[in-house]
Design an enzyme around this catalytic site. Structure first.
Site, PDB file in Angstrom:
ATOM      1  N   ASP A 192      49.946  39.550  39.397  1.00  0.00           N
ATOM      2  CA  ASP A 192      50.539  40.055  38.151  1.00  0.00           C
ATOM      3  C   ASP A 192      51.724  39.165  37.837  1.00  0.00           C
ATOM      4  O   ASP A 192      52.107  38.307  38.650  1.00  0.00           O
ATOM      5  CB  ASP A 192      50.979  41.524  38.306  1.00  0.00           C
ATOM      6  CG  ASP A 192      50.864  42.288  36.982  1.00  0.00           C
ATOM      7  OD1 ASP A 192      51.413  41.811  35.977  1.00  0.00           O
ATOM      8  OD2 ASP A 192      50.210  43.346  36.958  1.00  0.00           O
ATOM      9  N   HIS A 269      48.577  39.653  31.874  1.00  0.00           N
ATOM     10  CA  HIS A 269      49.386  39.867  33.086  1.00  0.00           C
ATOM     11  C   HIS A 269      49.334  38.642  34.002  1.00  0.00           C
ATOM     12  O   HIS A 269      49.255  38.778  35.225  1.00  0.00           O
ATOM     13  CB  HIS A 269      48.895  41.102  33.849  1.00  0.00           C
ATOM     14  CG  HIS A 269      49.365  42.398  33.247  1.00  0.00           C
ATOM     15  ND1 HIS A 269      50.638  42.872  33.414  1.00  0.00           N
ATOM     16  CD2 HIS A 269      48.744  43.307  32.452  1.00  0.00           C
ATOM     17  CE1 HIS A 269      50.775  44.027  32.766  1.00  0.00           C
ATOM     18  NE2 HIS A 269      49.647  44.306  32.164  1.00  0.00           N
ATOM     19  N   GLU A 325      45.946  45.332  28.884  1.00  0.00           N
ATOM     20  CA  GLU A 325      47.179  45.002  28.154  1.00  0.00           C
ATOM     21  C   GLU A 325      47.333  43.521  27.782  1.00  0.00           C
ATOM     22  O   GLU A 325      48.448  43.004  27.795  1.00  0.00           O
ATOM     23  CB  GLU A 325      48.406  45.458  28.957  1.00  0.00           C
ATOM     24  CG  GLU A 325      48.438  46.959  29.178  1.00  0.00           C
ATOM     25  CD  GLU A 325      49.647  47.427  29.955  1.00  0.00           C
ATOM     26  OE1 GLU A 325      50.317  48.343  29.485  1.00  0.00           O
ATOM     27  OE2 GLU A 325      49.938  46.884  31.045  1.00  0.00           O
TER      28      GLU A 325
HETATM   29  C1  ACM Z   1      47.749  49.685  33.681  1.00  0.00           C
HETATM   30  O1  ACM Z   1      48.474  50.642  33.995  1.00  0.00           O
HETATM   31  N1  ACM Z   1      48.215  48.706  32.937  1.00  0.00           N
HETATM   32  C2  ACM Z   1      46.380  49.587  34.131  1.00  0.00           C
END
Ligand code: ACM
Length: 751
Positions: A192, A269, A325
């Site tokens: 991440d 991410h 996201e």
């Molecule tokens: C998440 O909480 N972005 C999967």
């Protein structure tokens, strides 16, 4: 006459016997609770039993002996079946087609027999036996028969090791704990933006730079320049798992019957990758993008190389590719992404992301693996064999199973363990939200809206642990346990066999056991929870209190004084007609266990008054819609509790009291929580009018609380002064405009 007396005593003894059995039953603190438990007569007692295996490999026998060691002082393995003091572990052929992990456990006076059709089942039988031993303080064990099997095949815990890094030893310790609660999946969030955590020799910068940052806490890094640094920079914070570390963890997980599912985030991410390999981003520059460039074939070369490495290490059927996201803006302007869209006939950037997921799925399938992703992988078209992990509520999971795909439920409302679990004012800073153990326990991953056929595609449930606000392993444990115990029962136990009262009692015991195991579990409810019921018919608020810590007593005062051992004992709801100050505290063992909490409760003059909104409230946090601000309910610890109304811009509303009314106080609570971007208003204004046409301004309050103040706060903004007469009240609150920011208000209290 004598016969009647005998019959009478017979009946009495029979019921005493039943109730004694019931008591014994209640003292077995089993989590997750088995599907069927029948108590027998008598008990088994042995200081050092012999263990006999049948149909079990010597490797598995070693594993099971190791598990049993935690319960018995001495225990030895025998080849031949002794007459007494023996534990028999039998693996049998699958005759009944029992689901994997099921087992039977029988305790007789002379022996204990655990039977299963799999190693996993025997392992779980031993976990149950260990909990029975602990419940009985290692003395005589009641004779009984347990027939048990899991409700769901997927029972998971997720841990984010990017925002903060936790070493392999810590991961193994968690395996130990979660396996004892019959969880069988560990979802390892390995990559991440805050740090890359897996060694890949072909891309050395990932672990030489992208795994390290100059500041230890995520918050400091996030609020700073979000840069990475060389591994050997003095004070560099971070880390990564070597191939050896991973093999070690996987071997340990195997011995605990846990499948480890690795997650490699894409296309979003991914700031850390693109900082060190910027050529894979749309801008080509470091520290500009968080998303891979999907138009660039080298992106796929990179991802496939990483996945090759992951596949070579992890035996898991599923590889999690993230997918959540992604910010799709850069793709709209990137010539390579635009070219890809033209070449592939993709209509929009959702389809572009979907193109990446499809292509990665094909690659994984070609290697015999399956793709798992967060529910955003539905956007732009789900790839043919993908399994969806539903986190933005249950919608994604439901959509997936209706399309014939499998889904795993991890909705934020029930499964996000980065939220507060207790009154936020007494807790270390968390990202926000409020998810007490009781709410976790209440979750049913199979929505009522699903057909039987659809519900078969719900594979199970998982707790997600995002580590932004968890700088140490100790803190992770504090956030996970005991909520994970509630989740284990959600995952394992059929809804008909669940009981909050029974579970709560057991969970209190298990917390003490976890502490003994060196696990830093939360002590369960440091405070007392207030619940309100606003009765507009009788014009009163009925207030009740509850606490998850048991056995305890809740004591209270109504005069503002500190409650003590002599204060009133709370038993039934209290009725508040006008206003009351209730001070409560928790007591047990003849002493006060928690600090007192003061609750001000009002049945105020505005309850039920009509509210007209000049500016809308947010669609996401509607609370009781037009009634929310005058429904008499104050908000609790969670902005998502249905009492707090959210505004993503200014707030401006008019309350009509119906007639000219004497008023001395008009006030509203606002919440501030920096994690989820919830801020106090910059200012509030109150205007009053007799006719609803001409208003005069009563006051203006400017905010004095900095946005840098840590943690959650609730503040009152309003008017409290000379009596005035008014019918209409206009309440305005202004916030600094910022995308994604919120203002939350629970009630406009008029007295
Ligand atoms: C998440 O909480 N972005 C999967």
């Amino acid at each position: 006459m004598i016969r009647k007396i005998a019959l009478f005593f017979g009946v009495v003894f029979f019921f005493m016997f039943l109730s004694l059995r019931g008591q014994q039953h209640a003292t077995l603190q089993l989590i997750p609770y088995p599907q069927k438990l029948t108590l027998g007569e008598g008990s088994f007692f042995s200081e050092s039993p012999e263990v006999v295996f049948s149909g079990v490999s010597s490797e598995e026998a070693g594993i099971l002996m190791n598990e049993l060691h935690s319960s018995w002082q001495t225990i030895s393995r025998k080849k031949k079946l002794p007459e007494r003091d023996v534990i028999v572990l039998r693996k049998i052929r699958d005759e009944k087609g029992a689901v994997s992990g099921s087992y039977e456990l029988e305790i007789r006076p002379e022996k204990i027999i655990i039977t299963a059709n799999s190693d996993e089942g025997l392992f779980y039988g031993v976990q149950t036996l260990n909990q029975i031993m602990a419940s009985c303080k290692r003395k005589a064990l009641p004779c009984l028969k347990i027939e048990d099997s899991p409700r769901f095949p997927y029972r998971g815990l997720h841990l984010d090791v990017s925002r903060h890094f936790f070493d392999a030893g810590f991961i193994k310790k968690q395996m130990d704990v979660i396996a004892s609660y019959k969880l069988n999946r560990f979802h390892w969030h390995l990559t991440d933006g805050a740090g890359w955590r897996i060694e890949v020799k072909k891309y050395p910068l990932l672990t030489e730079v992208a795994a390290w940052r100059p500041v230890p806490t995520w918050k400091e890094w996030w609020q700073g320049d979000r840069h990475y640094c060389q591994k050997d920079t003095p004070g560099a914070y971070g880390g990564f798992y070597t191939r050896k570390d991973i093999k070690d963890v996987l071997e340990y997980a195997r011995s605990k019957h846990i499948t480890v599912i690795p997650e490699i985030e894409m296309p979003g991410h991914s700031e850390e990758v693109l900082a060190v390999y910027p050529e894979l981003s749309c801008s080509g520059e470091p520290y500009k993008n968080a998303e891979f460039c999907i138009g660039n074939d080298n992106t796929f070369k990179f991802l496939e190389t990483i996945l090759d490495e992951v596949i070579s290490l992890f035996p898991s059927k599923y590889i999690h590719i993230g997918g959540d996201e992604a910010n799709k803006e850069a793709w709209k302007k990137c010539p390579k992404c635009q070219q890809r869209m033209r070449d592939e006939g993709l209509k929009n950037v959702d389809e572009l992301q979907s193109y990446l997921v499809h292509r990665i799925e094909k690659y994984l399938n070609s290697k015999g693996r399956e793709l798992l992703g967060w529910d955003e992988i539905l956007d732009g078209g789900l790839s043919p064999n993908a399994t969806v992990m539903s986190w933005r509520g249950e919608k994604g999971g439901i959509q997936a199973v209706r399309m014939g795909h499998d889904a795993i439920m991890t909705p934020g409302e029930y499964c996000y363990f980065d939220t507060y679990q207790d009154n936020p004012f007494g807790e270390p800073e968390a990202i926000g939200g409020y998810l007490p153990m009781k709410k976790v326990y209440s979750y049913n991953p199979v929505s009522d809206s699903l057909t039987v056929e659809e519900s078969k595609h719900i594979l199970g449930v998982q707790a997600n642990t995002w580590a932004e606000y968890m700088p140490s392993g100790k803190h992770v444990e504090y956030m996970i346990y005991p909520r994970l115990l509630a989740l284990s029962e959600v995952a394992w136990t059929d809804p008909d066999n669940k009981s909050w009262d029974r579970f709560r009692l057991a969970a209190n015991k298990h917390v003490a056991w976890l502490w003994k195991r060196g696990v830093n579990a939360h002590p369960i409810a440091k405070g007392v929870n207030m619940l309100q019921f606003v009765d507009t018919l009788n014009r009163e608020v009925r207030v009740s209190f509850e606490c998850d810590r048991v056995p305890t007593e809740i004591r209270y005062t109504l005069d503002g004084s500190e409650p003590g051992l002599q204060s009133a004992l709370y038993a039934t709801p209290l009725s508040v007609k006008d206003s009351a100050v209730i001070t409560v505290a928790l007591f047990g063992d003849r002493k006060q266990l928690t600090r007192s909490q003061k609750y001000k409760v009002y049945y105020h003059k505005g309850v039920g008054a009509k509210v007209t909104y000049n500016l809308p409230y947010s669609d996401h946090y509607i609370a009781a819609r037009e009634k929310a601000l005058t429904d008499g309910y104050t908000g609790g610890n969670s902005y998502g509790d249905g009492k707090w109304q959210g505004f993503s811009g200014d707030m401006d509303c008019i309350i009509d009291l119906g007639k000219i009314t004497d008023v001395h106080t008009i006030e509203a609570n606002f919440m501030q929580q920096p994690g989820p971007w919830i801020w106090f208003p910059e200012w509030t204004e109150i205007w009053v009018s007799d006719d609803g046409k001409e208003y005069i301004r009563l006051n203006r309050i400017d905010n004095t609380v900095s946005r840098d103040t840590e943690g959650m706060m609730i503040r009152n903004f309003g008017y409290n002064g000379d009596d005035i007469k008014t019918r209409y009240i206009r309440y305005k609150a202004h916030q600094i405009p910022k995308d994604g920011a919120y203002m939350f208000i629970d009630e406009i209290n008029i007295r």
